[in-house]
Design an enzyme around this catalytic site. Structure first.
Site, PDB file in Angstrom:
ATOM      1  N   CYS A 142       0.819  -1.215   0.000  1.00  0.00           N
ATOM      2  CA  CYS A 142       0.000   0.000   0.000  1.00  0.00           C
ATOM      3  C   CYS A 142       0.856   1.270   0.000  1.00  0.00           C
ATOM      4  O   CYS A 142       1.538   1.549  -0.973  1.00  0.00           O
ATOM      5  CB  CYS A 142      -0.996  -0.031   1.162  1.00  0.00           C
ATOM      6  SG  CYS A 142      -2.399   1.101   0.921  1.00  0.00           S
ATOM      7  N   HIS A 235      -4.378  -4.633   0.067  1.00  0.00           N
ATOM      8  CA  HIS A 235      -4.136  -5.277   1.356  1.00  0.00           C
ATOM      9  C   HIS A 235      -4.643  -6.715   1.347  1.00  0.00           C
ATOM     10  O   HIS A 235      -5.627  -7.045   2.013  1.00  0.00           O
ATOM     11  CB  HIS A 235      -4.839  -4.503   2.474  1.00  0.00           C
ATOM     12  CG  HIS A 235      -4.187  -3.214   2.837  1.00  0.00           C
ATOM     13  ND1 HIS A 235      -3.055  -3.143   3.616  1.00  0.00           N
ATOM     14  CD2 HIS A 235      -4.518  -1.941   2.525  1.00  0.00           C
ATOM     15  CE1 HIS A 235      -2.712  -1.874   3.785  1.00  0.00           C
ATOM     16  NE2 HIS A 235      -3.576  -1.123   3.123  1.00  0.00           N
ATOM     17  N   GLU A 237      -3.492  -9.006   2.934  1.00  0.00           N
ATOM     18  CA  GLU A 237      -3.326  -9.558   4.286  1.00  0.00           C
ATOM     19  C   GLU A 237      -4.488  -9.230   5.221  1.00  0.00           C
ATOM     20  O   GLU A 237      -4.574  -9.793   6.323  1.00  0.00           O
ATOM     21  CB  GLU A 237      -2.020  -9.045   4.905  1.00  0.00           C
ATOM     22  CG  GLU A 237      -2.060  -7.643   5.476  1.00  0.00           C
ATOM     23  CD  GLU A 237      -2.009  -6.513   4.449  1.00  0.00           C
ATOM     24  OE1 GLU A 237      -2.039  -5.335   4.855  1.00  0.00           O
ATOM     25  OE2 GLU A 237      -1.926  -6.819   3.226  1.00  0.00           O
TER      26      GLU A 237
END
Length: 322
Positions: A142, A235, A237
């Site tokens: 990011c 993202h 994750e």
């Protein structure tokens, strides 16, 4: 991939309860292999949450992964206790003479600042420069992806009219790329940011390749041709409820946020969001550890610079790590 982490780290119990294989240092010493050395520079405010998210995807493989958690000196964390940081984190100065198989630099909520205005910018630049000779492959997430693209290639970020938040469809541009191997032709991933980079700026840099992109969210997975620098603008994750937490936080602050797109069933914020990206995250991080780290780095990690020179333009399998 069993993670070699301290038993007292909150992620140890969290991941163990999810039936993810983690081991403490005492047990790891009984295995006659060299663990992959992965450092995580955690710039996110909620550091424990980010630890859990990333460590979840660096697990469940036959190899050991030894994790080093890093923090910056030039910024005081307000959302994570000093006790946690003192016990589990180290500073760059303490590890700058070491070599690492991989490095992950997380995002940070500083997008609306100019890069040079970020209080730890000079320290981050030092770490990125250090990684060129001391880390085999680095993932930037990011804001860190935007920061690295700016530092290495002068690519600018642009402020968006409204925050880009939600789950977006992406396509794989190069089916032969090892980083995106196994991903569906169209797959989903979360984004949460106020700024963006332009595709045309990336295409001007011959060294870079856009491996995956979204019609709405733009370039997503960008990599150098040798995959030593990887830039992920979203993202993967994130937990199932991370976007919900961010939306509720912004709403309580009176920021009048847009509802995250394609996240709540039927756009109903009272409904539980569904995770449509978990398998994609597992594939991506598994591909990175296998193809870009394990298959390439040498058993003698001190020779990592030599290996970098050999694999600048091609995939070079490494000797076994056991």
């Amino acid at each position: 991939m069993p993670l070699k982490i301290q038993k007292e780290l909150p992620a140890y119990s969290v991941l163990s309860n999810e039936n993810i294989f983690v081991m403490d240092i005492e047990r790891s010493m009984q295995q006659d292999i060299r663990p992959l050395k992965i450092a995580i520079l955690n710039l996110m405010p909620l550091k424990i949450q980010t630890e859990n998210q990333l460590l979840r995807y660096l697990s469940n493989s036959p190899l050991q992964v030894e994790i080093t958690l890093l923090q910056v000196k030039e910024h005081e964390s307000k959302n994570t206790s000093s006790e946690h940081l003192d016990k589990f984190y180290t500073y760059f100065d303490d590890i700058k003479n070491e070599k690492f198989d991989g490095l992950i630099i997380t995002g940070a909520p500083v997008e609306l600042l100019e890069f040079e205005e970020v209080d730890y910018w000079n320290e981050l630049v030092e770490i990125m420069e250090w990684s060129k000779k001391n880390v085999f492959s680095t993932i930037h997430i990011c804001w860190a992806a935007q920061a690295a693209l700016y530092h290495y290639y002068g690519i600018q970020k642009y402020e968006l009219k409204d925050k880009l938040s939600g789950i977006f469809a992406h396509k794989v541009n190069n089916p032969a790329a090892t980083l995106t191997r196994g991903l569906n032709d169209m797959f989903f991933a979360p984004h949460s940011r106020h700024t963006a980079i332009k595709k045309e700026d990336i295409l001007k840099v011959d060294e870079l390749e856009i491996l995956s992109e979204s019609e709405k969210a733009g370039p997503f997975i960008i990599s150098t041709k040798d995959c030593r620098r990887i830039f992920v603008t979203g993202h993967l994750e994130y937990d199932t409820d991370t976007l919900q937490q961010e939306y509720e936080r912004d709403f309580k602050k009176g920021m009048n946020p847009l509802i995250p797109e394609n996240y709540y069933p039927n756009g109903d914020t009272q409904s539980e969001p569904l995770n449509t990206w978990r398998s994609n995250a597992n594939l991506f991080y598994g591909n990175w550890l296998n193809y870009q780290v394990y298959q390439n780095t040498p058993f003698d990690i001190s020779k990592i610079t030599e290996k970098m020179n050999l694999s600048k333009n091609s995939f070079v399998p490494s000797e076994d790590l056991d």
